[in-house]
Design an enzyme around this catalytic site. Structure first.
Site, short mmCIF file in Angstrom:
data_model
loop_
_atom_site.label_atom_id
_atom_site.label_comp_id
_atom_site.label_asym_id
_atom_site.label_seq_id
_atom_site.Cartn_x
_atom_site.Cartn_y
_atom_site.Cartn_z
N HIS A 552 4.54 1.52 2.84
CA HIS A 552 3.31 0.74 2.67
C HIS A 552 2.27 1.18 3.70
O HIS A 552 1.82 0.40 4.53
CB HIS A 552 3.63 -0.75 2.79
N HIS A 596 3.29 -6.44 -0.22
CA HIS A 596 3.37 -5.01 -0.40
C HIS A 596 1.92 -4.52 -0.54
O HIS A 596 1.01 -5.33 -0.57
CB HIS A 596 4.22 -4.66 -1.61
C1 FAD Z 1 8.25 5.08 -3.47
C2 FAD Z 1 7.22 4.02 -3.25
C3 FAD Z 1 7.47 2.74 -3.70
C4 FAD Z 1 6.51 1.75 -3.51
N1 FAD Z 1 6.75 0.52 -4.01
C5 FAD Z 1 5.78 -0.41 -3.95
C6 FAD Z 1 5.98 -1.66 -4.57
O1 FAD Z 1 7.03 -1.93 -5.17
N2 FAD Z 1 4.98 -2.57 -4.49
C7 FAD Z 1 3.81 -2.30 -3.82
O2 FAD Z 1 2.95 -3.16 -3.78
N3 FAD Z 1 3.61 -1.12 -3.22
C8 FAD Z 1 4.56 -0.17 -3.29
N4 FAD Z 1 4.34 1.04 -2.72
C9 FAD Z 1 3.05 1.28 -2.02
C10 FAD Z 1 1.86 1.40 -2.98
O3 FAD Z 1 2.25 2.05 -4.14
C11 FAD Z 1 0.72 2.14 -2.29
O4 FAD Z 1 0.35 1.47 -1.10
C12 FAD Z 1 -0.54 2.24 -3.15
O5 FAD Z 1 -0.23 2.65 -4.45
C13 FAD Z 1 -1.53 3.20 -2.50
O6 FAD Z 1 -2.67 3.38 -3.30
P1 FAD Z 1 -3.80 4.41 -2.89
O7 FAD Z 1 -4.85 4.31 -3.92
O8 FAD Z 1 -4.16 4.17 -1.49
O9 FAD Z 1 -3.12 5.85 -2.91
P2 FAD Z 1 -2.40 6.64 -4.10
O10 FAD Z 1 -2.06 5.74 -5.22
O11 FAD Z 1 -1.30 7.41 -3.48
O12 FAD Z 1 -3.51 7.62 -4.65
C14 FAD Z 1 -3.92 8.81 -4.01
C15 FAD Z 1 -4.17 9.86 -5.09
O13 FAD Z 1 -4.91 10.92 -4.53
C16 FAD Z 1 -4.34 12.15 -4.92
N5 FAD Z 1 -4.70 13.12 -3.89
C17 FAD Z 1 -4.24 13.19 -2.63
N6 FAD Z 1 -4.81 14.19 -1.97
C18 FAD Z 1 -5.67 14.77 -2.82
C19 FAD Z 1 -6.58 15.86 -2.70
N7 FAD Z 1 -6.69 16.54 -1.57
N8 FAD Z 1 -7.30 16.20 -3.78
C20 FAD Z 1 -7.21 15.50 -4.95
N9 FAD Z 1 -6.36 14.46 -5.10
C21 FAD Z 1 -5.61 14.09 -4.05
C22 FAD Z 1 -2.86 11.86 -5.00
O14 FAD Z 1 -2.17 12.81 -5.76
C23 FAD Z 1 -2.87 10.47 -5.62
O15 FAD Z 1 -2.93 10.51 -7.01
C24 FAD Z 1 5.29 2.05 -2.85
C25 FAD Z 1 5.05 3.35 -2.39
C26 FAD Z 1 6.00 4.33 -2.59
C27 FAD Z 1 5.70 5.71 -2.10
#
Ligand code: FAD
Ligand code: NAG
Ligand code: NAG
Ligand code: NAG
Ligand code: NAG
Ligand code: NAG
Ligand code: NAG
Ligand code: NAG
Length: 618
Positions: A552, A596
């Site tokens: 997280h 989470h």
């Molecule tokens: C295995 C796992 C299980 C989890 N389980 C839960 C759960 O059950 N419940 C919960 O609430 N949270 C859970 N989490 C945490 C939650 O999923 C994340 O905190 C949340 O999805 C993050 O969202 P975000 O938009 O910040 O990043 P992300 O959803 O990771 O989005 C970032 C995106 O940017 C893209 N990207 C990165 N770098 C670049 C670049 N240089 N150029 C172009 N694209 C790029 C990536 O490929 C990705 O698609 C879990 C996380 C993991 C890893």
């Protein structure tokens, strides 16, 4: 549109021009768009797709999403909840990160999956829907001086993002959640567990037998998450499918919007500044490469037979804003690659400092997670599915045919109850336990499902680590595509973390002491697992040896008060001391919430989209 192809363009690839708006190659971008892009969103992940969807509601805004990973279309593993363990680690949909050595874990490096696919981490995560507490958001509001981040002001955004659906087995859910605190018209589907299990009944009896700290709570997402309630999951009940930001916010009807282009396999290296606005550098151009992965590779190889230049960089520009939604690891990496960060750190990698913001990449927080296992006297667990491929195939067929198989639940949704207990530490509850009927969730403890036996697992998530339990994301190289150094600082706050985790483990041990488990729990799976009478020293040794990352991650683009020297973005998520650049993803949260992180990420992205629209729709 200004899209400059440094790569030789041939007609071959334009034959592959796709009719849907998920584009596999830069050559698929229509050449007839009359204007620049208004917005480029870096990362089609959890937050990025929310912003993309809300901005393209305005037909006057042209939006390009650049996603480093492949398309998620048609990938069963990303749709069927019980296939979740096959989505990570080390799959085409994972960035495959590992932490640097963690002193809090006896020096171990632990795995840190991150989604590398359309939908981002929402396409591979565990599906627990847990918003956190009112106190978390009121603390964000206080910390940033922006009441907009308070619980009362964020609840409408939680509701806006949410589509609460009936469970897959259509059971009567009256009394299992509080409809008043949920949304029913959003794009992220949520549901209660789709089948009752032996385990669920046992938990209810156990907590009623124990009482006290094991109190019931109708709905853990009301802002008051203490106690036990039914686990809500980001599963669309009627289709028994994972809800991701891609399945919801990028559903076909939205992909058909003519003002939206989504380019997959496009990894951004940096944003560049050609000028300034109001005396600060303005960032309008995004540089990216095409990754030779996913669906694109075979087309690309065909192209390569003629003339291959796979490492070439493309650029695309905006006339309004670049929005970084690359997540808590990659957003600070892109910022640093762009010359935004600590000047000395950037200079040490030969990167010219353009914006002096030393907190970029700092303040990396995570939860810490520990799992205990017991052998149980029941075959109603998931273990057989994990080790018997025939049963997996049968379950998958049942899912395809009926969408009602009990196995359509995520394994965490088999954890019917979740617990939080308040230990005096600021206003925050201290840990969060999840219960599962299986052994060895591979991400959290090493090793495959054992050949025999049935198991119960209970995890405790340290949900309010001490303020010193923070680490950083740093560049390891001047190569913008190299893997950064990731230090989540797990159990790093010596004054607080170990004591809280010890209390968490003790509470789990008290829970399994309830008479309700008498004929169910046979004994600990592992003789080194501490029992009821373990000393604190024994508990501490177990915790240091077995804790893993909670996944997280937040904090590396922390928001702080407008004008504050510390932090990376203002409360409206615009990068400080820069123009044209905003961050919208989990990295802006200054402290990890006690829930989470996915539900908070959806809600903050919904608010961010409103902030952006308000400014540019004038
Ligand atoms: C295995 C796992 C299980 C989890 N389980 C839960 C759960 O059950 N419940 C919960 O609430 N949270 C859970 N989490 C945490 C939650 O999923 C994340 O905190 C949340 O999805 C993050 O969202 P975000 O938009 O910040 O990043 P992300 O959803 O990771 O989005 C970032 C995106 O940017 C893209 N990207 C990165 N770098 C670049 C670049 N240089 N150029 C172009 N694209 C790029 C990536 O490929 C990705 O698609 C879990 C996380 C993991 C890893
Ligand atoms: C992660 O590892 C898998 C399996 O080795 C691989 O297919 C995938 O491409 C890797 N991800 C990245 C971003 O390199
Ligand atoms: C905000 O934080 C300060 C300390 O940083 C505290 O004194 C104050 O009471 C807090 N306000 C609210 C509304 O929580
Ligand atoms: C669901 O259960 C509640 C109370 O247990 C009951 O009042 C309600 O009528 C039931 N709904 C349906 C559709 O059966
Ligand atoms: C599971 O246990 C039940 C009751 O003990 C037994 O009848 C059944 O045959 C078992 N099923 C399998 C697949 O072992
Ligand atoms: C695997 O599952 C199938 C179908 O349920 C069952 O017939 C078979 O006996 C199982 N195999 C083992 C080794 O348990
Ligand atoms: C960091 O760079 C060093 C030196 O090139 C290399 O040995 C190390 O493996 C890199 N670390 C990571 C996490 O890539
Ligand atoms: C723990 O200690 C108590 C008394 O101190 C004893 O009655 C009990 O049997 C012990 N339990 C275990 C599991 O050793």
């Amino acid at each position: 549109m200004r899209l400059s192809y440094k790569l030789a363009v041939t007609q071959i690839l334009s034959l592959l021009h796709s009719s849907a708006a998920v584009l596999l190659s830069p050559q698929d971008l229509p050449h007839v768009v009359s204007t620049n892009y208004d917005f480029i969103i870096v990362g089609g992940g959890t937050a990025g797709n929310v912003v993309e969807n809300r901005l393209t509601e305005n037909p006057n805004f042209n939006v390009l999403v650049l996603e480093a990973g492949p398309s998620d279309a048609g990938v069963l593993a990303l749709q069927v909840p019980f296939l979740n363990p096959t989505t990570n680690p080390r799959t085409p949909w994972d960035w495959n990160y590992t932490t640097v050595a963690q002193p809090g874990l006896n020096g171990a490096s632990v795995g840190l999956p991150r989604g590398h696919v359309l939908g981002g981490t929402s396409s591979i995560k565990g599906m627990v829907y847990a918003r956190g507490s009112k106190a978390d958001f009121d603390r964000y509001a206080n910390f940033t001086g922006d009441e907009g981040w308070s619980w009362d002001n964020m609840l409408p955004y939680f509701k806006k993002s949410e589509k609460f659906t009936p469970p897959s087995d259509r059971h009567n859910t009256t009394g299992q959640f509080d409809p008043m605190v949920h949304g029913f018209d959003g794009l992220n589907s949520v549901s209660l567990p789709g089948a009752s299990t032996v385990l669920g009944g046992r938990f209810e009896v156990a907590i009623d037998q124990l009482g006290g700290e094991f109190m019931r709570n109708l709905d853990l997402n009301s802002g008051s998450p203490l106690g036990f309630g039914w686990m809500q999951a980001t599963i669309d009940g009627p289709s028994a499918s994972r809800s991701s930001s891609s399945s919801g916010y990028l559903a076909r009807e939205f992909l058909l919007r003519p003002n939206l282009h989504v380019l997959v396999n496009a990894q951004v290296s940096r944003v560049t500044s050609e000028g300034s606005q109001d005396g600060v550098p303005e960032f309008k151009t995004v540089e990216f490469r095409v990754n030779g992965g996913g669906d694109y590779v075979s087309f690309f190889l065909l192209f390569c037979l003629l003339k291959c230049d796979i490492g070439s960089l493309f650029t695309a520009s905006v006339n309004k804003e670049v929005i970084l939604s690359a997540g808590t690891i990659n957003t600070p990496q892109v910022l640093m690659n762009s010359g935004i960060g600590s000047p000395s750190h950037l200079n040490s990698h030969g990167i010219q400092s353009i914006v002096d913001l030393p907190d970029v990449g700092e303040n990396l927080f995570d939860h810490a997670l520990i799992t205990l296992y017991w052998r149980v006297n029941s075959n109603e667990t998931y273990d057989d599915y994990r080790r018997n491929s025939t049963r997996q195939d049968e379950a998958l067929q049942a899912w395809k045919d009926m969408r009602q198989a009990p196995e359509s639940r995520s394994m965490w949704a088999s954890c019917v109850l979740s617990a939080l207990r308040n230990i005096p530490h600021g206003e925050c509850p201290s840990f969060h336990a999840n219960f599962g009927a299986l052994k060895h969730e591979q991400n959290f403890r090493l090793g495959p499902t054992p050949p025999a036996g049935n198991y119960l697992s209970i995890s405790a998530l340290l949900s309010s680590p001490g303020d010193n339990a923070r680490g950083s994301v740093k560049l390891n190289s001047s190569d913008p595509f190299s893997i950064p150094l990731i230090d989540p600082g797990i159990l790093a706050d010596n004054a607080i973390d170990l004591a809280l985790m010890r209390e968490a483990v003790k509470s789990v041990l008290r829970l399994v002491s309830a008479p309700a488990w008498g004929d169910y729990i046979l004994g600990p799976e592992d003789s080194t697992q501490p029992g009821f009478n373990a000393t604190d020293a024994e508990l501490d040794a177990f915790i240091r040896g077995n804790t893993r990352a909670g996944y997280h991650l937040v904090g590396t683009s922390s928001m702080t008060r407008k004008g504050a020297e510390a932090g990376v973005v203002d409360p409206d998520l615009r990068v400080k001391k820069a123009a044209g650049l905003r961050v919208v993803d989990a990295s802006v949260l200054p402290f990890v919430p006690t829930g989470h992180t996915q539900a908070p990420t959806y809600a903050l992205a919904e608010r961010a989209a409103d902030l952006i629209k308000a400014i540019h729709s004038l």
